[in-house]
Each structure stands twice: as C-alpha cells, then as structure tokens.
Scaffold this motif. Structure first.
Motif, PDB file in Angstrom:
ATOM      1  N   ALA A   6      37.109  23.744   7.447  1.00 46.64           N
ATOM      2  CA  ALA A   6      38.268  23.062   8.020  1.00 46.64           C
ATOM      3  C   ALA A   6      39.048  22.285   7.215  1.00 46.64           C
ATOM      4  N   TYR A   7      38.634  21.517   6.130  1.00 46.89           N
ATOM      5  CA  TYR A   7      39.028  20.350   5.374  1.00 46.89           C
ATOM      6  C   TYR A   7      39.343  20.856   3.770  1.00 46.89           C
ATOM      7  N   LEU A   8      38.166  21.743   3.432  1.00 47.67           N
ATOM      8  CA  LEU A   8      37.785  22.017   2.116  1.00 47.67           C
ATOM      9  C   LEU A   8      37.736  23.303   1.914  1.00 47.67           C
ATOM     10  N   PRO A   9      38.692  24.369   2.321  1.00 42.77           N
ATOM     11  CA  PRO A   9      38.411  25.797   2.375  1.00 42.77           C
ATOM     12  C   PRO A   9      38.172  26.407   0.911  1.00 42.77           C
ATOM     13  N   SER A  10      39.017  25.772  -0.327  1.00 42.02           N
ATOM     14  CA  SER A  10      38.651  26.346  -1.340  1.00 42.02           C
ATOM     15  C   SER A  10      37.326  26.219  -2.080  1.00 42.02           C
ATOM     16  N   VAL A  11      36.718  24.800  -1.628  1.00 45.16           N
ATOM     17  CA  VAL A  11      35.316  24.471  -2.169  1.00 45.16           C
ATOM     18  C   VAL A  11      34.257  25.393  -1.398  1.00 45.16           C
ATOM     19  N   TYR A  12      34.631  25.537   0.062  1.00 41.43           N
ATOM     20  CA  TYR A  12      33.697  26.392   0.743  1.00 41.43           C
ATOM     21  C   TYR A  12      34.049  27.894   0.370  1.00 41.43           C
ATOM     22  N   ALA A  13      34.931  28.526  -0.139  1.00 39.28           N
ATOM     23  CA  ALA A  13      35.080  29.667  -0.878  1.00 39.28           C
ATOM     24  C   ALA A  13      34.251  29.873  -1.957  1.00 39.28           C
ATOM     25  N   THR A  14      34.447  28.856  -2.842  1.00 36.15           N
ATOM     26  CA  THR A  14      33.759  28.791  -4.263  1.00 36.15           C
ATOM     27  C   THR A  14      32.163  28.781  -4.073  1.00 36.15           C
ATOM     28  N   LEU A  15      31.835  27.925  -3.030  1.00 31.26           N
ATOM     29  CA  LEU A  15      30.241  27.640  -2.887  1.00 31.26           C
ATOM     30  C   LEU A  15      29.622  28.843  -1.905  1.00 31.26           C
ATOM     31  N   GLY A  16      30.496  29.384  -1.299  1.00 29.63           N
ATOM     32  CA  GLY A  16      30.154  30.092  -0.058  1.00 29.63           C
ATOM     33  C   GLY A  16      28.665  30.531   0.144  1.00 29.63           C
ATOM     34  N   LEU A  17      27.918  31.460  -0.160  1.00 33.38           N
ATOM     35  CA  LEU A  17      26.595  31.855   0.495  1.00 33.38           C
ATOM     36  C   LEU A  17      25.754  30.524   0.322  1.00 33.38           C
ATOM     37  N   PHE A  18      25.832  30.022  -0.820  1.00 30.46           N
ATOM     38  CA  PHE A  18      24.964  28.899  -1.130  1.00 30.46           C
ATOM     39  C   PHE A  18      24.965  27.577  -0.135  1.00 30.46           C
ATOM     40  N   ILE A  19      26.017  27.383   0.499  1.00 33.09           N
ATOM     41  CA  ILE A  19      26.118  26.298   1.614  1.00 33.09           C
ATOM     42  C   ILE A  19      25.114  26.708   2.742  1.00 33.09           C
ATOM     43  N   PRO A  20      24.968  27.768   3.217  1.00 32.06           N
ATOM     44  CA  PRO A  20      23.949  28.236   4.201  1.00 32.06           C
ATOM     45  C   PRO A  20      22.321  27.948   3.852  1.00 32.06           C
ATOM     46  N   LEU A  21      22.381  28.250   2.499  1.00 31.19           N
ATOM     47  CA  LEU A  21      21.022  28.339   1.659  1.00 31.19           C
ATOM     48  C   LEU A  21      20.566  26.812   1.713  1.00 31.19           C
ATOM     49  N   ILE A  22      21.208  25.726   1.857  1.00 33.30           N
ATOM     50  CA  ILE A  22      20.774  24.410   1.656  1.00 33.30           C
ATOM     51  C   ILE A  22      19.578  24.471   2.922  1.00 33.30           C
ATOM     52  N   VAL A  23      19.730  25.176   4.133  1.00 28.63           N
ATOM     53  CA  VAL A  23      18.672  24.900   5.199  1.00 28.63           C
ATOM     54  C   VAL A  23      17.424  25.385   4.381  1.00 28.63           C
ATOM     55  N   VAL A  24      17.133  26.012   3.466  1.00 26.22           N
ATOM     56  CA  VAL A  24      15.899  26.390   3.208  1.00 26.22           C
ATOM     57  C   VAL A  24      15.636  25.758   1.676  1.00 26.22           C
ATOM     58  N   ASN A  25      16.540  25.049   1.257  1.00 27.82           N
ATOM     59  CA  ASN A  25      16.387  24.357   0.064  1.00 27.82           C
ATOM     60  C   ASN A  25      15.071  23.381  -0.036  1.00 27.82           C
ATOM     61  N   CYS A  26      14.274  23.740  -0.900  1.00 31.85           N
ATOM     62  CA  CYS A  26      12.977  23.073  -0.812  1.00 31.85           C
ATOM     63  C   CYS A  26      13.194  21.530  -1.159  1.00 31.85           C
ATOM     64  N   ILE A  27      14.216  21.145  -1.882  1.00 27.69           N
ATOM     65  CA  ILE A  27      14.734  19.506  -1.892  1.00 27.69           C
ATOM     66  C   ILE A  27      14.731  19.061  -0.637  1.00 27.69           C
ATOM     67  N   VAL A  28      15.566  19.574   0.261  1.00 31.40           N
ATOM     68  CA  VAL A  28      15.847  18.916   1.665  1.00 31.40           C
ATOM     69  C   VAL A  28      14.593  18.961   2.632  1.00 31.40           C
ATOM     70  N   LEU A  29      13.907  19.972   2.693  1.00 31.52           N
ATOM     71  CA  LEU A  29      12.662  20.314   3.365  1.00 31.52           C
ATOM     72  C   LEU A  29      11.551  19.504   2.832  1.00 31.52           C
ATOM     73  N   GLY A  30      11.369  19.335   1.496  1.00 32.22           N
ATOM     74  CA  GLY A  30      10.498  18.557   0.943  1.00 32.22           C
ATOM     75  C   GLY A  30      10.546  17.235   1.005  1.00 32.22           C
ATOM     76  N   ARG A  31      11.649  16.648   0.884  1.00 32.90           N
ATOM     77  CA  ARG A  31      11.834  15.153   1.146  1.00 32.90           C
ATOM     78  C   ARG A  31      11.435  14.743   2.647  1.00 32.90           C
ATOM     79  N   ALA A  32      12.003  15.686   3.633  1.00 33.88           N
ATOM     80  CA  ALA A  32      11.506  15.527   4.960  1.00 33.88           C
ATOM     81  C   ALA A  32      10.147  15.440   5.376  1.00 33.88           C
ATOM     82  N   GLU A  33       9.512  16.244   4.724  1.00 32.82           N
ATOM     83  CA  GLU A  33       7.914  16.421   4.761  1.00 32.82           C
ATOM     84  C   GLU A  33       7.528  15.169   3.895  1.00 32.82           C
ATOM     85  N   ALA A  34       7.687  14.959   2.793  1.00 34.80           N
ATOM     86  CA  ALA A  34       7.025  13.935   1.786  1.00 34.80           C
ATOM     87  C   ALA A  34       7.268  12.485   1.955  1.00 34.80           C
TER      88      ALA A  34
END
Length: 193
Positions: free
Chosen positions: A88-116
């Motif tokens: 909605a607010y940063l379409p150029s950033v979203y277009a640049t990062l594209g596929l890598f935004i949904p992959l944050i879900v499985v980023n081991c940094i995020v899940l690792g910090r949740a678990e640890a």
C-alpha cells in the motif's frame, strides 16, 4: 543483564549474520545494494520485534507440543501485515524485495529468537532483543550491500562515483559469498579482541 546490553548483544556478540550465521538466504540474495540490504533488514526487524512481543505474551499458555506451529502462525501474521503495508505505501520497495518478504516467515533468525529468547523472557526484554537482533541484521545486510555496490557498480546508495565498468562478479552470487566471507572474518577478528 542490563536493557542496553540486550540491544548491543544483538548487534555485536549475537550478530545474526556475522556470528550466528543465520538468515543467509536474504543476506546473499538481497544485498546487491546497500539500500536493498537496509530495506530487507528493516522489514525483518519489524517482524522480529512484533513477533517477539506477542510470543513472550502467549508463551506461558501455549502447550509445548504445539508451540512451534503457533509461533509460525504469529510470525506469518506479522509478515502478512508487513506485506500489506509495503504494497500500500511502499510499492517500489515491495517490488524490489518481492519473494523475500514472504520468506521472512521461515527465516531462522525470527523463529530462532522466538524459541531461544521470547518464550522465556518478558515483553520488554523480548522487544529489546528483537531491536538488537534486528539492528544487527540490518547493519550487516547494509554493510554487505554497500561493499558489493561499491565494488560491483561503483556506487554508494545508488550514487555512481565511478564511471565505466566495475567488477561485475560482486553483483552476482559469487560476489555475495566473497564479501560475506571477508566481512565475517573481519567482524569475528574484531569482536574476539
């Protein structure tokens, strides 16, 4: 542990890229420029802080058998919110990062910090841990992107200061590995002193 050390630990001692070697997919793929690295780091930090807060709140009531799936749902919720905000607010950033935004879900940094960390600590400490780890990730991606941008295209944050050809390999995948390896070695040599 002091509140400030929770933040600085994530930047230096527990740096997700240079020390813990987590989140290598976005690190190698999105750091063609400093701006891309910074944007990916900030997006991950947004999800990391908010998911750490929510997970620290719900951890006491989530049964051990289902805590990982519940944490993934929490993380996926914040990634979806991030995607909608970016579209909605940063379409150029979203277009640049594209596929890598949904992959944050499985980023081991995020899940690792949740678990640890987040499931064992309070809300404020978990938020500060998210800020520290997020800053460490953002800084490291920005630095990797900066080095690759300077060597690969002769520019800094998009401003071209070398006319003509630069070293193309640094914009390609091998350049990502080379820059990451050298920066990781320098960072670890520095923090061991």
């Amino acid at each position: 542990m002091s509140k400030l050390s929770l933040i600085t630990r994530g930047i230096i001692k527990d740096n997700p890229t240079f020390v813990l070697v987590l989140g290598m997919c976005p690190t190698l793929a999105t750091t063609v420029s400093a701006v891309n690295g910074m944007e990916m780091g900030l997006a991950t930090m947004f999800v990391l802080i908010l998911s750490n807060i929510v997970i620290s709140l719900i951890a006491p009531v989530v049964p051990d058998k289902v805590h990982i799936p519940v944490y993934i749902v929490v993380i996926a919720t914040f990634v979806t919110v991030l995607q909608l905000i970016m579209q909605a607010y940063l379409p150029s950033v979203y277009a640049t990062l594209g596929l890598f935004i949904p992959l944050i879900v499985v980023n081991c940094i995020v899940l690792g910090r949740a678990e640890a960390f987040a499931n064992k600590n309070g809300v404020l400490d978990s938020a500060l841990d998210g800020i520290g780890i997020g800053l460490g990730f953002t800084i490291s991606l920005t630095v990797i992107g900066l080095v690759r941008e300077i060597l690969g295209s002769g520019a800094i944050f998009g401003w071209k200061f070398i006319q003509g050809d630069a070293i193309l390999a640094f914009i390609l995948a091998p350049g990502a590995f080379i820059v990451l390896g050298y920066l990781m070695a320098l960072f670890n040599k520095y923090i061991k002193k």
